[in-house]
Write a protein that holds these residues in place. Structure first.
Motif, PDB file in Angstrom:
ATOM      1  N   MET A   1      -0.179   7.551   0.305  1.00 37.18           N
ATOM      2  CA  MET A   1      -1.615   7.888   0.076  1.00 37.18           C
ATOM      3  C   MET A   1      -1.539   7.791   1.714  1.00 37.18           C
ATOM      4  N   THR A   2      -1.419   6.307   1.807  1.00 37.34           N
ATOM      5  CA  THR A   2      -1.603   5.823   3.552  1.00 37.34           C
ATOM      6  C   THR A   2      -1.755   6.730   4.319  1.00 37.34           C
ATOM      7  N   ARG A   3       0.121   7.646   4.327  1.00 40.66           N
ATOM      8  CA  ARG A   3       0.871   8.195   5.642  1.00 40.66           C
ATOM      9  C   ARG A   3      -0.255   9.278   5.704  1.00 40.66           C
ATOM     10  N   ALA A   4      -1.667   9.678   4.196  1.00 39.58           N
ATOM     11  CA  ALA A   4      -1.588  11.369   4.850  1.00 39.58           C
ATOM     12  C   ALA A   4      -2.597  10.892   5.221  1.00 39.58           C
ATOM     13  N   LEU A   5      -3.384   9.552   5.022  1.00 36.84           N
ATOM     14  CA  LEU A   5      -4.930   9.452   5.616  1.00 36.84           C
ATOM     15  C   LEU A   5      -4.611   9.614   7.127  1.00 36.84           C
ATOM     16  N   ARG A  45      -4.955  -0.307  10.621  1.00 37.30           N
ATOM     17  CA  ARG A  45      -5.564  -1.382  10.028  1.00 37.30           C
ATOM     18  C   ARG A  45      -5.963  -1.543   8.750  1.00 37.30           C
ATOM     19  N   ILE A  46      -7.260  -1.278   8.336  1.00 41.16           N
ATOM     20  CA  ILE A  46      -8.045  -0.643   8.010  1.00 41.16           C
ATOM     21  C   ILE A  46      -8.084   0.507   6.774  1.00 41.16           C
ATOM     22  N   LEU A  47      -7.379   1.547   7.613  1.00 41.74           N
ATOM     23  CA  LEU A  47      -6.027   2.249   6.428  1.00 41.74           C
ATOM     24  C   LEU A  47      -5.031   1.303   5.870  1.00 41.74           C
ATOM     25  N   LEU A  48      -4.610   0.109   5.789  1.00 38.46           N
ATOM     26  CA  LEU A  48      -3.031  -0.055   5.888  1.00 38.46           C
ATOM     27  C   LEU A  48      -3.353  -1.444   4.674  1.00 38.46           C
ATOM     28  N   ALA A  56      -1.196  -5.240  10.426  1.00 47.15           N
ATOM     29  CA  ALA A  56      -0.723  -3.537   9.993  1.00 47.15           C
ATOM     30  C   ALA A  56      -0.052  -2.770  10.362  1.00 47.15           C
ATOM     31  N   VAL A  57       1.419  -3.592  11.490  1.00 47.48           N
ATOM     32  CA  VAL A  57       2.208  -3.729  11.523  1.00 47.48           C
ATOM     33  C   VAL A  57       3.625  -4.268  10.429  1.00 47.48           C
ATOM     34  N   ALA A  58       2.747  -5.401  10.264  1.00 44.97           N
ATOM     35  CA  ALA A  58       4.305  -4.939   9.222  1.00 44.97           C
ATOM     36  C   ALA A  58       3.844  -4.603   7.649  1.00 44.97           C
TER      37      ALA A  58
END
Length: 96
Positions: A1-5, A45-48, A56-58
């Motif tokens: 879902m994050t990928r779409a945002l 970072r917020i979206l992840l 966020a990278v992790a």
């Protein structure tokens, strides 16, 4: 879902961050202002749902947003190797 945002710009900035680039280097690469890079990375970072940019990278790797994690060459292999002259027992008398 994050990928779409997450936007392509946010993803590009996050990928460059994952490669160890600074905000200024990312800005030069993407031809945007460093302040804009900061906003892109903060939104990613917020979206992840990450606490920090390294987190966020992790999370990007964990969620698949950044693809598979980079291969860690040699991880866990040192335990099986015998200790050489520079090993952990260097300078100590052998046990009887």
């Amino acid at each position: 879902m994050t990928r779409a945002l997450i936007t392509e710009h946010e993803l590009a900035a996050l990928r460059l961050l994952a490669q160890g680039r600074t905000q200024v280097e990312i800005a030069r690469t993407l031809r945007i202002r460093p302040e804009t890079v900061g906003r892109l990375l903060n939104r990613a970072r917020i979206l992840l749902r990450a606490r920090t940019l390294p987190h966020a990278v992790a999370r990007g790797y964990e969620t698949g947003v950044l693809g598979p994690p980079p291969h860690d060459h040699g991880a866990g292999q040192e335990e099986d190797r015998p200790s050489g002259p520079g090993g952990p027992n260097r300078g100590q008398e052998p046990a009887d």
